[in-house]
Motif scaffolding. Structure first.
Motif, PDB file in Angstrom:
ATOM      1  N   PHE A  18       0.853  -1.210   0.000  1.00 28.61           N
ATOM      2  CA  PHE A  18       0.000   0.000   0.000  1.00 28.61           C
ATOM      3  C   PHE A  18       0.880   1.249   0.000  1.00 28.61           C
ATOM      4  N   LYS A  19       0.483   2.198  -0.853  1.00 23.07           N
ATOM      5  CA  LYS A  19       1.223   3.455  -1.008  1.00 23.07           C
ATOM      6  C   LYS A  19       1.150   4.315   0.246  1.00 23.07           C
ATOM      7  N   SER A  20       0.032   4.310   0.864  1.00 21.01           N
ATOM      8  CA  SER A  20      -0.133   5.132   2.089  1.00 21.01           C
ATOM      9  C   SER A  20       0.764   4.633   3.212  1.00 21.01           C
ATOM     10  N   GLN A  22       3.677   3.259   2.803  1.00 17.87           N
ATOM     11  CA  GLN A  22       5.036   3.681   2.478  1.00 17.87           C
ATOM     12  C   GLN A  22       5.255   5.148   2.833  1.00 17.87           C
ATOM     13  N   ILE A  23       4.231   5.993   2.624  1.00 16.57           N
ATOM     14  CA  ILE A  23       4.363   7.427   2.988  1.00 16.57           C
ATOM     15  C   ILE A  23       4.504   7.588   4.486  1.00 16.57           C
ATOM     16  N   ILE A  24       3.737   6.765   5.268  1.00 19.28           N
ATOM     17  CA  ILE A  24       3.824   6.845   6.733  1.00 19.28           C
ATOM     18  C   ILE A  24       5.213   6.452   7.204  1.00 19.28           C
ATOM     19  N   LEU A  25       5.822   5.458   6.590  1.00 14.18           N
ATOM     20  CA  LEU A  25       7.174   5.041   6.991  1.00 14.18           C
ATOM     21  C   LEU A  25       8.202   6.148   6.744  1.00 14.18           C
ATOM     22  N   LYS A  26       8.017   6.871   5.626  1.00 16.75           N
ATOM     23  CA  LYS A  26       8.942   7.972   5.345  1.00 16.75           C
ATOM     24  C   LYS A  26       8.849   9.107   6.387  1.00 16.75           C
ATOM     25  N   CYS A  27       7.648   9.282   6.972  1.00 21.87           N
ATOM     26  CA  CYS A  27       7.445  10.364   7.952  1.00 21.87           C
ATOM     27  C   CYS A  27       7.785   9.949   9.381  1.00 21.87           C
ATOM     28  N   GLN A  28       8.419   8.860   9.625  1.00 19.02           N
ATOM     29  CA  GLN A  28       8.748   8.393  10.970  1.00 19.02           C
ATOM     30  C   GLN A  28       9.813   9.309  11.622  1.00 19.02           C
ATOM     31  N   VAL A  29       9.627   9.653  12.871  1.00 18.73           N
ATOM     32  CA  VAL A  29      10.503  10.593  13.602  1.00 18.73           C
ATOM     33  C   VAL A  29      11.880   9.970  13.789  1.00 18.73           C
ATOM     34  N   LYS A  30      12.958  10.868  13.616  1.00 21.88           N
ATOM     35  CA  LYS A  30      14.319  10.418  13.800  1.00 21.88           C
ATOM     36  C   LYS A  30      14.715  10.506  15.269  1.00 21.88           C
ATOM     37  N   GLN A  31      15.679   9.747  15.710  1.00 20.60           N
ATOM     38  CA  GLN A  31      16.081   9.681  17.111  1.00 20.60           C
ATOM     39  C   GLN A  31      17.124  10.749  17.498  1.00 20.60           C
ATOM     40  N   ALA A  32      17.853  11.367  16.545  1.00 15.57           N
ATOM     41  CA  ALA A  32      18.931  12.314  16.853  1.00 15.57           C
ATOM     42  C   ALA A  32      18.438  13.552  17.605  1.00 15.57           C
ATOM     43  N   PRO A  33      17.385  14.206  17.169  1.00 13.88           N
ATOM     44  CA  PRO A  33      16.934  15.391  17.929  1.00 13.88           C
ATOM     45  C   PRO A  33      16.566  15.070  19.376  1.00 13.88           C
ATOM     46  N   ILE A  34      16.067  13.891  19.557  1.00 10.29           N
ATOM     47  CA  ILE A  34      15.684  13.532  20.924  1.00 10.29           C
ATOM     48  C   ILE A  34      16.934  13.482  21.811  1.00 10.29           C
ATOM     49  N   TYR A  35      17.999  12.911  21.246  1.00  7.16           N
ATOM     50  CA  TYR A  35      19.227  12.855  22.025  1.00  7.16           C
ATOM     51  C   TYR A  35      19.803  14.255  22.292  1.00  7.16           C
ATOM     52  N   VAL A  36      19.652  15.132  21.311  1.00  5.94           N
ATOM     53  CA  VAL A  36      20.141  16.513  21.484  1.00  5.94           C
ATOM     54  C   VAL A  36      19.376  17.200  22.603  1.00  5.94           C
ATOM     55  N   MET A  37      18.083  17.049  22.581  1.00  3.83           N
ATOM     56  CA  MET A  37      17.259  17.677  23.623  1.00  3.83           C
ATOM     57  C   MET A  37      17.565  17.072  24.979  1.00  3.83           C
ATOM     58  N   LEU A  38      17.760  15.761  24.986  1.00  2.10           N
ATOM     59  CA  LEU A  38      18.096  15.115  26.256  1.00  2.10           C
ATOM     60  C   LEU A  38      19.449  15.605  26.779  1.00  2.10           C
ATOM     61  N   GLY A  39      20.427  15.788  25.859  1.00  2.24           N
ATOM     62  CA  GLY A  39      21.735  16.298  26.277  1.00  2.24           C
ATOM     63  C   GLY A  39      21.648  17.715  26.823  1.00  2.24           C
ATOM     64  N   CYS A  40      20.850  18.556  26.155  1.00  2.00           N
ATOM     65  CA  CYS A  40      20.692  19.946  26.644  1.00  2.00           C
ATOM     66  C   CYS A  40      20.052  19.960  28.025  1.00  2.00           C
ATOM     67  N   PHE A  41      19.107  19.089  28.219  1.00  2.00           N
ATOM     68  CA  PHE A  41      18.442  19.022  29.510  1.00  2.00           C
ATOM     69  C   PHE A  41      19.425  18.601  30.606  1.00  2.00           C
ATOM     70  N   VAL A  42      20.291  17.638  30.265  1.00  2.00           N
ATOM     71  CA  VAL A  42      21.280  17.183  31.253  1.00  2.00           C
ATOM     72  C   VAL A  42      22.264  18.309  31.567  1.00  2.00           C
ATOM     73  N   VAL A  43      22.723  19.023  30.500  1.00  2.00           N
ATOM     74  CA  VAL A  43      23.653  20.150  30.717  1.00  2.00           C
ATOM     75  C   VAL A  43      23.001  21.227  31.568  1.00  2.00           C
ATOM     76  N   LEU A  44      21.744  21.506  31.266  1.00  2.00           N
ATOM     77  CA  LEU A  44      21.022  22.522  32.042  1.00  2.00           C
ATOM     78  C   LEU A  44      20.864  22.076  33.491  1.00  2.00           C
ATOM     79  N   LEU A  45      20.589  20.814  33.683  1.00  2.00           N
ATOM     80  CA  LEU A  45      20.442  20.292  35.038  1.00  2.00           C
ATOM     81  C   LEU A  45      21.759  20.387  35.804  1.00  2.00           C
ATOM     82  N   ILE A  46      22.849  20.063  35.123  1.00  2.00           N
ATOM     83  CA  ILE A  46      24.160  20.163  35.779  1.00  2.00           C
ATOM     84  C   ILE A  46      24.490  21.634  36.079  1.00  2.00           C
ATOM     85  N   GLY A  47      24.128  22.528  35.122  1.00  2.00           N
ATOM     86  CA  GLY A  47      24.397  23.958  35.326  1.00  2.00           C
ATOM     87  C   GLY A  47      23.661  24.536  36.516  1.00  2.00           C
TER      88      GLY A  47
END
Length: 457
Positions: A18-20, A22-47
């Motif tokens: 099904f074409k639909s 395949q489009i949903i699979l292409k729109c799946q969220v990537k994991q890198a931004p989550i790690y960036v946000m988690l790292g910023c939160f840890v840095v902020l917590l340490i600060g």
């Protein structure tokens, strides 16, 4: 599609066809931004747990601590008229340099020979003092001579009085002798008369006895008058002695009065001499004030009295001089709410106008272009602006303040307090609490309760 049923269709249907899907699979969220946000939160917590230096920020200006180092006004001690200026605005003068020449404006000082004429008056008074000394010495000699004359006259009169009393005593004895002789003569005359009456005595014998009786009566009368005259002489000498005492008492009193008058005149002359000396000294000192000099080395920044011929009063400001050498300090003002947090010896960071700086108030060690200072004085009374004045001096061990810094330059000060975590400072700022609202590490003193005092029956 939600894949919540126990009967899944994944085994029966191929979703990749099904074409639909395949489009949903292409729109799946990537994991890198989550790690960036988690790292910023840890840095902020340490600060949040990093140390933060609490501080009080305020503004002020550069000043000096020594009273003689403040800009000061040059004043005239006497009234006068401006005759000549010797400086201009911006000139550097040394201590004692002449700034201005003035002349007199009061009539009692117009005499050009004022000191010389007053000195002549002083010399005349000094000569009169010598005359007074001679007069006093002469009056003292006169008083001593009168006193000695009184003693001599009294002694002389007393000697005469003794002599006259002795003569009176001798005359009294002679009078008694003559009275005795008279009694004998009277007795002989009486007996002779009786015998004559009986015819036993002759008339010549009776007349002889009568003559002797009359002679004795005459001698008694003469001697009695002599004794009375001698008594009168004694009385006259007694009165003369009293008169001598009175006469010399008046003379001595007058001499003593003249002596006291001369001494009083001499004292008045001494007072006049002292006053003339003080007057001459005042005239000499006043002439020294005709030339106004610099009280200390510095720069003449502003001349308040301008022109020639302008009249100035005593105590009026003429020019402003700024010392060339001074110890700098910073004067800032704090709110009464911040005053209890500061003590003498606290550190401060300063940013001066004209010197670029990067200031991080919470991390003073990371700031650049700032200068260190120490609180040296806190006023004990509130100023007119409703704040308390605080003086900050340079730290001796730190780098010196800029040499080009001048009195009156603007300053931004950061008064350093205790070190706290960043989260505590954020929490304090959000709640509006002052620094060091809670004090840690302070042990509460145990209150010792005393046993109740028993009532005395």
């Amino acid at each position: 599609m939600l894949d919540i049923s126990n009967n899944s269709v994944k085994n029966d249907i191929e979703l990749s066809q099904f074409k639909s899907y395949q489009i949903i699979l292409k729109c799946q969220v990537k994991q890198a931004p989550i790690y960036v946000m988690l790292g910023c939160f840890v840095v902020l917590l340490i600060g949040l747990f990093l140390p933060w230096t609490q501080n009080i920020s305020t503004k002020g200006y550069v000043t000096t601590r020594q009273p003689e180092q403040h800009p000061q006004a040059i004043q005239s001690v006497i009234s006068g008229r401006i005759e000549e200026w010797f400086v201009r605005e911006g000139d550097f003068v040394n201590q004692g340099d002449t700034i201005l020449h003035i002349s007199e404006v009061k009539a009692e000082y117009f005499d050009p020979n004022l000191i010389a004429n007053t000195t002549e008056q002083l010399e005349a008074k000094n000569q009169s003092r010598t005359s007074y000394d001679s007069k006093i010495e002469a009056l003292k000699k006169q008083y001593r001579a009168l006193d000695e004359g009184l003693a001599l006259k009294r002694q002389q009169t007393l000697q005469k009085l003794v002599q006259e009393r002795n003569k009176s005593s001798m005359d009294s004895i002679d009078l008694e002798v003559f009275r005795n002789n008279l009694a004998i003569a009277v007795n002989q005359y009486s007996r002779t008369k009786e015998l004559y009456d009986k015819g036993l005595k002759t008339l010549s014998e009776l007349q002889e006895k009568q003559y002797k009786k009359q002679e004795a009566e005459a001698k008694v009368s003469v001697q009695q008058n002599k004794w009375i005259n001698q008594q009168n002489t004694v009385g006259i000498l007694t009165i003369e002695l009293l008169a001598i005492e009175q006469e010399y008492t008046d003379k001595l009193a007058k001499s003593q009065s003249d002596l006291q008058s001369a001494i009083s005149a001499k004292m008045e002359n001494e007072a006049t001499i002292a006053k003339l000396k003080s007057t001459i000294s005042n005239y000499s000192m006043r002439q020294q004030y005709y030339y106004l000099t610099a009280p200390q080395s510095g720069y003449v920044t502003k001349i308040l009295r301008k022109g020639i011929g302008e009249t100035i009063k005593e105590g009026s400001d003429i020019a402003i001089i700024v010392p060339d050498n001074y110890d700098l300090a910073v004067e800032v003002y704090l709110k009464p709410n911040d005053l209890p947090l500061l003590h003498v010896g606290n550190s401060a960071r300063l940013r001066f106008d004209g010197w670029p700086a990067i200031v991080i108030s919470g991390w003073p060690q990371s700031s650049t272009g700032v200068f260190n200072g120490t609180i040296v004085a806190i006023d004990q009374y509130i100023s007119d602006n409703g704040h308390y004045r605080v003086l900050i001096s340079p730290e001796v061990a730190d780098r010196p303040w800029p040499e080009q810094l001048r009195v009156g330059a603007g300053t931004e000060a950061f008064l350093l307090l205790n070190k706290v975590p960043v989260w505590y400072e954020l929490w304090r700022q959000l709640n509006g609490f002052p620094p060091d609202f809670y004090q840690s590490g302070v042990d509460k003193e145990e209150v010792k309760l005393k046993a109740p005092i028993k009532s005395i029956k």
